[in-house]
Design an enzyme around this catalytic site. Structure first.
Site, PDB file in Angstrom:
ATOM      1  N   HIS A 177       4.651   0.159  19.556  1.00 44.30           N
ATOM      2  CA  HIS A 177       3.688   0.675  18.567  1.00 44.30           C
ATOM      3  C   HIS A 177       3.906   2.169  18.313  1.00 44.30           C
ATOM      4  O   HIS A 177       3.021   2.995  18.585  1.00 44.30           O
ATOM      5  CB  HIS A 177       2.244   0.395  19.016  1.00 44.30           C
ATOM      6  CG  HIS A 177       1.271   0.349  17.863  1.00 44.30           C
ATOM      7  ND1 HIS A 177       0.184  -0.484  17.837  1.00 44.30           N
ATOM      8  CD2 HIS A 177       1.231   1.037  16.698  1.00 44.30           C
ATOM      9  CE1 HIS A 177      -0.485  -0.291  16.704  1.00 44.30           C
ATOM     10  NE2 HIS A 177       0.146   0.622  15.998  1.00 44.30           N
ATOM     11  N   GLU A 220      -1.487  -5.679  23.241  1.00 46.00           N
ATOM     12  CA  GLU A 220      -0.759  -4.431  23.491  1.00 46.00           C
ATOM     13  C   GLU A 220      -1.349  -3.721  24.695  1.00 46.00           C
ATOM     14  O   GLU A 220      -2.567  -3.606  24.758  1.00 46.00           O
ATOM     15  CB  GLU A 220      -0.814  -3.529  22.250  1.00 46.00           C
ATOM     16  CG  GLU A 220      -0.095  -4.154  21.070  1.00 46.00           C
ATOM     17  CD  GLU A 220      -0.038  -3.244  19.832  1.00 46.00           C
ATOM     18  OE1 GLU A 220      -0.472  -2.086  19.929  1.00 46.00           O
ATOM     19  OE2 GLU A 220       0.456  -3.705  18.800  1.00 46.00           O
ATOM     20  N   GLY A 229       0.856  -1.187   0.000  1.00 50.76           N
ATOM     21  CA  GLY A 229       0.000   0.000   0.000  1.00 50.76           C
ATOM     22  C   GLY A 229       0.886   1.228   0.000  1.00 50.76           C
ATOM     23  O   GLY A 229       2.024   1.191  -0.447  1.00 50.76           O
ATOM     24  N   ARG A 230       0.330   2.310   0.537  1.00 62.48           N
ATOM     25  CA  ARG A 230       1.088   3.567   0.541  1.00 62.48           C
ATOM     26  C   ARG A 230       2.369   3.457   1.352  1.00 62.48           C
ATOM     27  O   ARG A 230       3.423   3.950   0.949  1.00 62.48           O
ATOM     28  CB  ARG A 230       0.211   4.688   1.119  1.00 62.48           C
ATOM     29  CG  ARG A 230      -0.871   5.113   0.150  1.00 62.48           C
ATOM     30  CD  ARG A 230      -1.964   5.907   0.837  1.00 62.48           C
ATOM     31  NE  ARG A 230      -2.821   5.036   1.621  1.00 62.48           N
ATOM     32  CZ  ARG A 230      -4.089   5.301   1.917  1.00 62.48           C
ATOM     33  NH1 ARG A 230      -4.635   6.420   1.527  1.00 62.48           N
ATOM     34  NH2 ARG A 230      -4.810   4.462   2.618  1.00 62.48           N
ATOM     35  N   ILE A 231       2.288   2.798   2.526  1.00 60.98           N
ATOM     36  CA  ILE A 231       3.489   2.694   3.371  1.00 60.98           C
ATOM     37  C   ILE A 231       4.497   1.736   2.728  1.00 60.98           C
ATOM     38  O   ILE A 231       5.704   1.986   2.744  1.00 60.98           O
ATOM     39  CB  ILE A 231       3.112   2.253   4.810  1.00 60.98           C
ATOM     40  CG1 ILE A 231       2.148   3.277   5.432  1.00 60.98           C
ATOM     41  CG2 ILE A 231       4.362   2.114   5.678  1.00 60.98           C
ATOM     42  CD1 ILE A 231       1.512   2.836   6.749  1.00 60.98           C
ATOM     43  N   ARG A 256       0.030  -4.574  12.281  1.00 63.34           N
ATOM     44  CA  ARG A 256      -0.782  -4.960  13.426  1.00 63.34           C
ATOM     45  C   ARG A 256      -0.300  -6.306  13.975  1.00 63.34           C
ATOM     46  O   ARG A 256       0.157  -7.164  13.214  1.00 63.34           O
ATOM     47  CB  ARG A 256      -2.263  -5.122  13.050  1.00 63.34           C
ATOM     48  CG  ARG A 256      -3.025  -3.828  12.907  1.00 63.34           C
ATOM     49  CD  ARG A 256      -3.214  -3.086  14.235  1.00 63.34           C
ATOM     50  NE  ARG A 256      -3.938  -1.829  14.072  1.00 63.34           N
ATOM     51  CZ  ARG A 256      -3.370  -0.656  13.756  1.00 63.34           C
ATOM     52  NH1 ARG A 256      -2.074  -0.569  13.573  1.00 63.34           N
ATOM     53  NH2 ARG A 256      -4.112   0.431  13.646  1.00 63.34           N
TER      54      ARG A 256
HETATM   55  C1  GLV Z   1      -1.012   2.865  13.648  1.00 66.74           C
HETATM   56  O1  GLV Z   1      -0.765   1.723  13.870  1.00 66.74           O
HETATM   57  C2  GLV Z   1      -2.061   3.299  12.796  1.00 66.74           C
HETATM   58  O2  GLV Z   1      -2.860   2.459  12.326  1.00 66.74           O
HETATM   59  O3  GLV Z   1      -2.148   4.512  12.575  1.00 66.74           O
END
Ligand code: GLV
Ligand code: GLV
Length: 326
Positions: free
Chosen positions: A286, A267, A156-158, A238
């Protein structure tokens, strides 16, 4: 009567101020401790808007009590903490904060890769504990990043932003995604492969898929067994996508080299969790989007979305498009 908003965590006053000018705002009073279920349920029954954190579970049961709720704006790009279908059925809009966190999260992913493969954490820990007795020829040696093969699961974008960073390190980039991204392949010189092939060929694997029924435990014992003995696994989207029991075994038995984890099944990860006993994990809490600038930008998006809905406008970044349901 002014519409009412409940914010599930204490946020900086100056970011909340624009909402206070127009609406009645109630805010949970702790930054560190999450809102209780009981308070959340009580607020959901009353308010027009809810500003949530990724640590709040807004499931169907919780949404049952909503009476006036029109919008839930989540301070995250991920929204697996919210039952968006149940929200849609009740006519509640859900929004998230994409794009503004892409580069910051890619920085963290790539940084965690560097830290994990080059063993920053165990080396620093040793130094602080007095373990640096001399320069040691093979001491703290890790795995190279430059010139190796990176496998990105979830383009995706990341994923694209990580691929661009990888190119600066002269890496060959493989990716796996539900759908092939031909434009991305051309633009960033990345190669699509099946998941098993990615796991077999990559020197470093970065997981960036969202958490869904499909991706739950997609990396288990079988998948880990395909990876190189020298490979690292970086998990930054996640928890629950990697089977932590299988990961523990792979790291303990050194069938993979190391893992860098920003996300966990539970978490905060319990301090007694077996993974935390291993020297070959790098664990951070996180913090993918955690830069001052980016967190502020994300909060501004939430403010805008909530204001838009409460003033009768269509908000940006709606994740459960109600328009199609109407
Ligand atoms: C971080 O984990 C987000 O989903 O922004
Ligand atoms: C390391 O610091 C070196 O000079 O090789």
């Amino acid at each position: 009567m002014k519409p009412t908003i409940f914010i599930t965590r204490k946020l900086p006053d100056e970011l909340v101020a624009p909402l206070k000018e127009k609406f009645t705002v109630r805010m949970w009073d702790s930054e560190e401790v999450a809102v209780t279920k009981a308070v959340l349920r009580e607020e959901i029954a009353q308010v027009d808007a809810l500003w949530t954190m990724l640590s709040d579970t807004i499931d169907r049961d919780m949404l049952e009590s909503a009476a006036n709720l029109k919008v839930i704006s989540n301070l995250a790009v991920g929204f697996n903490n919210i039952d968006i279908e149940a929200a849609k059925e009740k006519g509640i809009i859900v929004t998230n904060t994409p794009d503004v966190l892409t580069e910051t999260t890619a920085d963290l992913a790539f940084g965690l890769l560097l830290a994990t493969a080059r063993r920053f954490n165990s080396a620093e820990k040793d130094l602080r504990q007095g373990g640096w007795l001399s320069w040691t020829p093979m001491g703290f040696t890790g795995m190279d990043i430059h010139g190796t093969t990176l496998g990105i699961i979830g383009m995706g974008r990341i994923g694209e932003a990580v691929a661009r960073r990888a190119k600066g390190f002269n890496m060959h980039v493989l990716y796996h995604n539900r759908n092939r991204k031909l434009e991305t392949e051309e633009k960033y010189d990345v190669e699509y492969v099946e998941l098993d092939d990615l796991l077999k060929q990559a020197d470093h694997v970065v997981i960036l898929v969202p958490f869904t029924e499909e991706t739950k435990e997609m990396i288990g014992e079988r998948e880990l067994s395909l990876m190189k003995k020298t490979a690292t696994l970086i998990s930054v989207s996640r928890g629950g996508i990697v089977d932590e029991v299988a990961l523990y075994d792979a790291l303990k038995n050194e069938t993979i080299f190391a893992a860098g984890l920003d996300v966990f099944e539970t978490e905060p990860i319990p301090l007694r969790h077996p993974l935390l006993t291993l020297p070959n994990i790098t664990a951070v809490p996180h913090i993918g989007s955690a830069s001052v600038e980016t967190r502020r930008a994300m909060m501004k998006m939430n403010v805008e979305a909530i204001t838009d809905v409460l003033e009768g406008r269509e908000p940006k970044d709606q994740v459960n498009s109600l328009a199609s349901a109407r």
